[in-house]
Design a protein around this motif. Structure first.
Motif, PDB file in Angstrom:
ATOM      1  N   MET A 171       6.937   8.069   8.667  1.00 26.01           N
ATOM      2  CA  MET A 171       8.034   7.354   8.026  1.00 26.01           C
ATOM      3  C   MET A 171       9.326   7.634   8.784  1.00 26.01           C
ATOM      4  N   ARG A 217      12.668   8.376   4.750  1.00 23.00           N
ATOM      5  CA  ARG A 217      12.377   9.632   4.071  1.00 23.00           C
ATOM      6  C   ARG A 217      13.530  10.033   3.167  1.00 23.00           C
ATOM      7  N   THR A 277       4.413   1.047   3.561  1.00 25.60           N
ATOM      8  CA  THR A 277       3.033   1.490   3.356  1.00 25.60           C
ATOM      9  C   THR A 277       2.009   0.586   4.042  1.00 25.60           C
ATOM     10  N   ASP A 305       0.152   5.025   8.205  1.00 24.77           N
ATOM     11  CA  ASP A 305       1.150   6.090   8.236  1.00 24.77           C
ATOM     12  C   ASP A 305       0.961   6.938   6.981  1.00 24.77           C
ATOM     13  N   ARG A 306       0.108   7.955   7.067  1.00 23.57           N
ATOM     14  CA  ARG A 306      -0.221   8.753   5.894  1.00 23.57           C
ATOM     15  C   ARG A 306       0.979   9.529   5.371  1.00 23.57           C
ATOM     16  N   GLU A 307       1.909   9.856   6.253  1.00 24.67           N
ATOM     17  CA  GLU A 307       3.118  10.546   5.812  1.00 24.67           C
ATOM     18  C   GLU A 307       3.891   9.686   4.824  1.00 24.67           C
ATOM     19  N   SER A 308       3.992   8.403   5.105  1.00 24.81           N
ATOM     20  CA  SER A 308       4.685   7.490   4.193  1.00 24.81           C
ATOM     21  C   SER A 308       3.944   7.373   2.869  1.00 24.81           C
ATOM     22  N   VAL A 360       2.004   9.524   1.405  1.00 27.77           N
ATOM     23  CA  VAL A 360       2.158  10.753   0.627  1.00 27.77           C
ATOM     24  C   VAL A 360       3.576  10.874   0.077  1.00 27.77           C
ATOM     25  N   ALA A 361       4.573  10.594   0.919  1.00 24.88           N
ATOM     26  CA  ALA A 361       5.964  10.779   0.512  1.00 24.88           C
ATOM     27  C   ALA A 361       6.351   9.823  -0.613  1.00 24.88           C
ATOM     28  N   HIS A 412      -4.886   6.217   0.598  1.00 27.63           N
ATOM     29  CA  HIS A 412      -4.918   7.686   0.592  1.00 27.63           C
ATOM     30  C   HIS A 412      -5.675   8.127  -0.658  1.00 27.63           C
ATOM     31  N   ASN A 463      -3.731   9.513  -3.630  1.00 27.42           N
ATOM     32  CA  ASN A 463      -2.964   8.449  -4.287  1.00 27.42           C
ATOM     33  C   ASN A 463      -3.862   7.599  -5.174  1.00 27.42           C
TER      34      ASN A 463
END
Length: 280
Positions: free
Chosen positions: A1, A6, A36, A44-47, A49-50, A86, A89
């Motif tokens: 992200m 973020r 997403t 983009d797994r960071e996005s 999760v965040a 994810h 999620n």
């Protein structure tokens, strides 16, 4: 992200709430759906999760309801579809009560975009065994099966994918066949189908073929000839593997085995050998 996203993600999530102005809510939905979406470099797994950690999932599920406009429902379903890629999620989405409203969005009163995003979200959620039971219990199977037929091209990939995942469950195998899924699935493995549609349909038939009663219906729908053709040159490897495995299940019946041998006589491939080589 990106760093800006973020920093602002909690602000975006606040704008999903009931007290936000409609224009702010719509822009927040557009941004979250974009953040997403799978990009050139994959998910983009960071996005994912965040955005979930910031509390986006419960308000997104609320926005699926009938009190939202069609555009808001569509974008909320799209965002949840993306977030459900994810596994953690997906658990949160189901716990927030998303399955029933997503199933309702498959119905005839929804727009095509809404139905497509709802089917895609259910497809992602159906990876989980417990969710397969819950999705079926919510009445999704007949609604998904109706989108396997002609005229539903945009939905076919996701509907066939969801049906394939639901068909892993033994009880669902019976319900899917009873809903009339087998004839359209057989048509979807024929040459000329889109690659992903063909793959998902073949996967569904592979699971359905584990049931003895379904084996009779699959054979009667002309699947043996279609699957033998799929084993020939020019087909992708994964649909071939699904077809080979389905044929292996069908061959438990002597009548079906004879039909497989007969169909292989005019094929450009040694079908029995390919069944042994490719079956999962």
């Amino acid at each position: 992200m990106p760093p800006l996203a973020r920093r602002d993600v909690r602000s975006l999530v606040r704008k999903l709430g009931a007290h936000a102005r409609p224009a702010q809510q719509k822009q927040a939905l557009i941004t979250i759906e974009w953040l997403t979406t799978c990009g050139r470099h994959g998910i983009d797994r960071e996005s994912l999760v965040a955005i979930a950690a910031a509390g986006a999932i419960p308000p997104l599920v609320q926005l699926l309801g009938p009190g939202s406009s069609a555009d808001v429902q569509t974008r909320a379903a799209g965002a949840l579809c993306n977030l459900a890629q994810h596994d953690d999620n997906a658990v949160t989405i189901v716990a927030a009560g998303a399955i029933q409203p997503l199933v309702l969005l498959l119905g005839p009163g929804s727009t095509a975009d809404m139905q497509q995003r709802a089917a895609a979200a259910l497809n992602n959620l159906a990876k989980d065994a417990d969710n397969q039971v819950a999705i079926a219990a919510a009445g999704a199977i007949p609604l998904l099966v109706q989108w396997l037929g002609p005229g539903a091209t945009a939905l076919m990939e996701y509907a066939a994918g969801a049906v394939a995942r639901l068909a892993v469950n033994d009880d669902n195998q019976v319900a899917i066949a009873a809903a009339g899924a087998i004839p359209p699935l057989v048509l979807l493995i024929a040459p000329g189908s889109l690659a992903l549609v063909q793959r998902n349909a073949a996967a569904a038939l592979m699971s359905l073929a584990q049931n003895a009663d379904n084996q009779v219906m699959i054979s009667a729908a002309g699947a043996i000839t279609a699957m033998v053709q799929l084993l020939g040159p020019g087909s992708d490897d994964l649909p071939k593997r699904f077809a080979a495995t389905a044929l292996k299940f069908l061959a438990y019946s002597n009548k079906n085995r004879a039909a497989i041998v007969a169909a292989s006589a005019s094929a450009d491939v040694d079908v029995l050998k390919e069944m042994e080589r490719l079956a999962i």
